[in-house]
Design an enzyme around this catalytic site. Structure first.
Site, PDB file in Angstrom:
ATOM      1  N   LYS A  35       0.970  -1.295   0.003  1.00 31.18           N
ATOM      2  CA  LYS A  35       0.177   0.137  -0.001  1.00 31.18           C
ATOM      3  C   LYS A  35       0.546   1.095  -0.145  1.00 31.18           C
ATOM      4  CE  LYS A  35       1.249   1.101   4.672  1.00 31.18           C
ATOM      5  NZ  LYS A  35       1.302   2.642   4.568  1.00 31.18           N
ATOM      6  N   PRO A 120       9.130  -4.232  -0.268  1.00 29.42           N
ATOM      7  CA  PRO A 120      10.320  -3.968   0.264  1.00 29.42           C
ATOM      8  C   PRO A 120       9.541  -4.490   2.104  1.00 29.42           C
ATOM      9  CG  PRO A 120       9.892  -2.399  -1.128  1.00 29.42           C
ATOM     10  CD  PRO A 120       8.218  -2.972  -1.088  1.00 29.42           C
ATOM     11  N   VAL A 121      11.059  -4.978   3.179  1.00 26.11           N
ATOM     12  CA  VAL A 121      10.639  -4.488   4.036  1.00 26.11           C
ATOM     13  C   VAL A 121      11.193  -3.559   5.143  1.00 26.11           C
ATOM     14  CG1 VAL A 121      11.864  -6.426   5.605  1.00 26.11           C
ATOM     15  CG2 VAL A 121      11.478  -7.407   3.667  1.00 26.11           C
ATOM     16  N   GLY A 123       9.466  -0.875   4.811  1.00 24.20           N
ATOM     17  CA  GLY A 123      10.116   0.116   3.553  1.00 24.20           C
ATOM     18  C   GLY A 123       8.435   1.312   3.821  1.00 24.20           C
ATOM     19  N   GLY A 124       7.780   0.777   4.907  1.00 30.16           N
ATOM     20  CA  GLY A 124       6.285   1.371   4.990  1.00 30.16           C
ATOM     21  C   GLY A 124       5.268   1.682   4.156  1.00 30.16           C
ATOM     22  N   MET A 125       5.612   0.523   3.614  1.00 29.81           N
ATOM     23  CA  MET A 125       4.281   0.173   1.956  1.00 29.81           C
ATOM     24  C   MET A 125       3.697  -1.217   2.685  1.00 29.81           C
ATOM     25  SD  MET A 125       6.567   0.364  -1.426  1.00 29.81           S
ATOM     26  CE  MET A 125       4.871   0.190  -2.374  1.00 29.81           C
ATOM     27  N   ALA A 126       3.553  -1.824   4.157  1.00 31.20           N
ATOM     28  CA  ALA A 126       2.387  -2.466   4.520  1.00 31.20           C
ATOM     29  C   ALA A 126       3.165  -3.839   4.955  1.00 31.20           C
ATOM     30  CB  ALA A 126       1.498  -2.154   4.264  1.00 31.20           C
ATOM     31  N   GLY A 127       4.619  -4.399   3.993  1.00 31.52           N
ATOM     32  CA  GLY A 127       4.859  -5.433   3.682  1.00 31.52           C
ATOM     33  C   GLY A 127       4.300  -6.823   5.043  1.00 31.52           C
ATOM     34  N   SER A 129       2.096  -6.366   7.381  1.00 36.41           N
ATOM     35  CA  SER A 129       1.151  -6.762   7.445  1.00 36.41           C
ATOM     36  C   SER A 129       0.841  -7.153   6.710  1.00 36.41           C
ATOM     37  CB  SER A 129       0.036  -5.048   7.376  1.00 36.41           C
ATOM     38  OG  SER A 129       0.598  -4.169   8.607  1.00 36.41           O
ATOM     39  N   ASP A 162      -2.001  -1.710   9.842  1.00 33.36           N
ATOM     40  CA  ASP A 162      -2.325  -2.137   8.624  1.00 33.36           C
ATOM     41  C   ASP A 162      -3.106  -3.024   7.793  1.00 33.36           C
ATOM     42  OD1 ASP A 162      -1.915   0.889   8.589  1.00 33.36           O
ATOM     43  OD2 ASP A 162       0.187   0.157   7.840  1.00 33.36           O
TER      44      ASP A 162
HETATM   45  O1  C5P Z   1      -0.197  -1.170  14.750  1.00 37.11           O
HETATM   46  P1  C5P Z   1       1.387  -0.956  14.269  1.00 37.11           P
HETATM   47  O2  C5P Z   1       1.673  -2.248  15.282  1.00 37.11           O
HETATM   48  O3  C5P Z   1       1.313  -1.395  13.097  1.00 37.11           O
HETATM   49  O4  C5P Z   1       1.963  -0.038  14.915  1.00 37.11           O
HETATM   50  C1  C5P Z   1       3.716   0.033  15.114  1.00 37.11           C
HETATM   51  C2  C5P Z   1       2.996   1.122  15.611  1.00 37.11           C
HETATM   52  O5  C5P Z   1       3.394   2.315  15.269  1.00 37.11           O
HETATM   53  C3  C5P Z   1       2.841   1.455  17.423  1.00 37.11           C
HETATM   54  O6  C5P Z   1       3.685   0.202  18.015  1.00 37.11           O
HETATM   55  C4  C5P Z   1       2.758   2.818  17.021  1.00 37.11           C
HETATM   56  O7  C5P Z   1       3.760   3.571  17.994  1.00 37.11           O
HETATM   57  C5  C5P Z   1       3.106   3.165  16.027  1.00 37.11           C
HETATM   58  N1  C5P Z   1       1.064   4.028  15.690  1.00 37.11           N
HETATM   59  C6  C5P Z   1      -0.032   5.154  16.509  1.00 37.11           C
HETATM   60  N2  C5P Z   1      -0.372   5.346  15.788  1.00 37.11           N
HETATM   61  C7  C5P Z   1      -0.832   4.646  14.781  1.00 37.11           C
HETATM   62  C8  C5P Z   1      -0.436   3.526  14.224  1.00 37.11           C
HETATM   63  C9  C5P Z   1       1.088   3.166  14.797  1.00 37.11           C
HETATM   64  O8  C5P Z   1       1.447   5.509  17.689  1.00 37.11           O
HETATM   65  N3  C5P Z   1      -2.324   4.631  14.064  1.00 37.11           N
END
Ligand code: C5P
Length: 322
Positions: A35, A120-121, A123-127, A129, A162
């Site tokens: 994503k 990408p690992v 990478g901010g692309m939800a790999g 997830s 995500d």
């Molecule tokens: O939900 P996820 O495990 O992907 O989130 C990873 C980390 O990103 C959380 O532990 C939190 O530090 C941060 N996060 C946040 N607010 C969100 C989503 C993620 O602060 N809405």
């Protein structure tokens, strides 16, 4: 438009044990997309440490494939270029997904999960997830647990912010911590160029940096941008480029200043817009069309400002049983 709860995972899931005369499926493979966030508006930190978001997700056609098969014990393997960077222990979202689904149905999570990685690992692309959502759908089909869409989405939300979007794909507005989704209309195809960085960025670290940069600032409640939703619905790349925004970008740039050079290189190559994808460090560039994307990708590759470059198209479908 049907609600997500009414929809089914596309394609034919493996038959349930009962339908097969109690002979379990040998293996199931599920494909899940990456994503990009075209809007990531971040509110203040909540008491639980998460941040309220107005998060517009768009799935792109870079995919991981997750294959599950019966095994003596829960085991994760991974192949693909970045495989060495993927944790193969209990922290992997695919392992957690298998364990949670098994617990809910009184089963043991004895399964071999293989991840063929193309996203990408870190990478901010939800790999990660994507792998969680894929393993969940695959185990549901392998074990014949026949979880409802609602039950699958509840487990996704438990696994991470995500993961629900990785399951549904397409385009969606995520509110709350990003896991409460509303499907969005997309009126055309968008062409992207992704510039991958030489190292990853930790999502918690980026949110922490966001908090540090905004200390003492009164942060308004995050809301979706109507201009952005209209641009998506019309399939208008120029209008989308004018509306994209990511509140985590300053934090990602603060932790990874070299990304500014990548952003500049993509814009100099003619991208309509460039932004950090999610918590980064991948940079997403929006192109006019496929030919434009190819040119921007070539210029970025030659610029020496990133590790690798990929083109992709959105929207892409969510988790599909192959
Ligand atoms: O939900 P996820 O495990 O992907 O989130 C990873 C980390 O990103 C959380 O532990 C939190 O530090 C941060 N996060 C946040 N607010 C969100 C989503 C993620 O602060 N809405």
């Amino acid at each position: 438009m049907k609600s997500y709860e009414e929809q089914r995972v596309p394609s034919a899931p493996a038959p349930s044990f009962r339908e097969q005369g109690d002979v379990p499926a040998m293996s199931v493979t599920v494909r899940v997309p990456a994503k990009v966030n075209v809007q990531l508006t971040v509110g203040g930190a909540r008491p639980d440490g998460f941040h309220e978001l107005a998060n517009v997700f768009l799935a792109v056609d870079l995919f991981d494939e997750i294959t599950v098969s019966s095994a003596e014990e829960l085991r994760i393997t991974c192949s693909g270029r970045d495989a060495a960077e993927v944790p193969l222990d209990h922290t992997n979202l695919a392992a957690r997904a298998a364990r949670v689904l098994a617990e809910r149905h009184g089963l043991t999570s004895n399964v071999h999960v293989h991840i063929a990685k193309d996203i990408p690992v870190t990478g901010g692309m939800a790999g990660g997830s994507a792998d969680g959502a894929g393993a969940l759908v695959a185990c549901d089909a392998l074990w014949g647990t026949q979880a409802s869409r609602r039950q699958l989405l509840d487990i996704c939300a438990e696994l991470g912010s995500d993961v629900s979007f990785s399951l549904v794909g397409g385009a969606a507005l995520g509110i709350g911590r990003g896991e409460r989704l509303t499907e969005l209309e997309v009126g055309g195809r968008f062409h992207w160029v992704f510039a991958m960085a030489g190292r990853g960025l930790s999502t918690p670290a980026v949110f922490k940096e966001f908090d540090r940069l905004n200390e003492g600032v009164r942060i308004p409640e995050p809301v979706a941008s109507q201009d952005l939703l209209d641009a998506l619905a019309k399939g208008d790349a120029k209008a989308l480029a004018a509306a994209v925004c990511n509140d985590l970008q300053p934090a990602a740039l603060s932790l990874f200043p070299e990304l500014a050079r990548t952003l500049a290189a993509g814009k100099a190559a003619g991208a309509l817009a460039g932004l950090v994808s999610g918590s980064g460090p991948t940079i997403a560039f929006l192109a006019r069309d496929a030919a434009d994307a190819k040119e921007i990708a070539e210029a970025l590759s030659a610029s020496g400002t990133c590790r690798s470059v990929r083109t992709a198209v959105s929207p892409a479908v969510g988790a599909v049983v192959l």
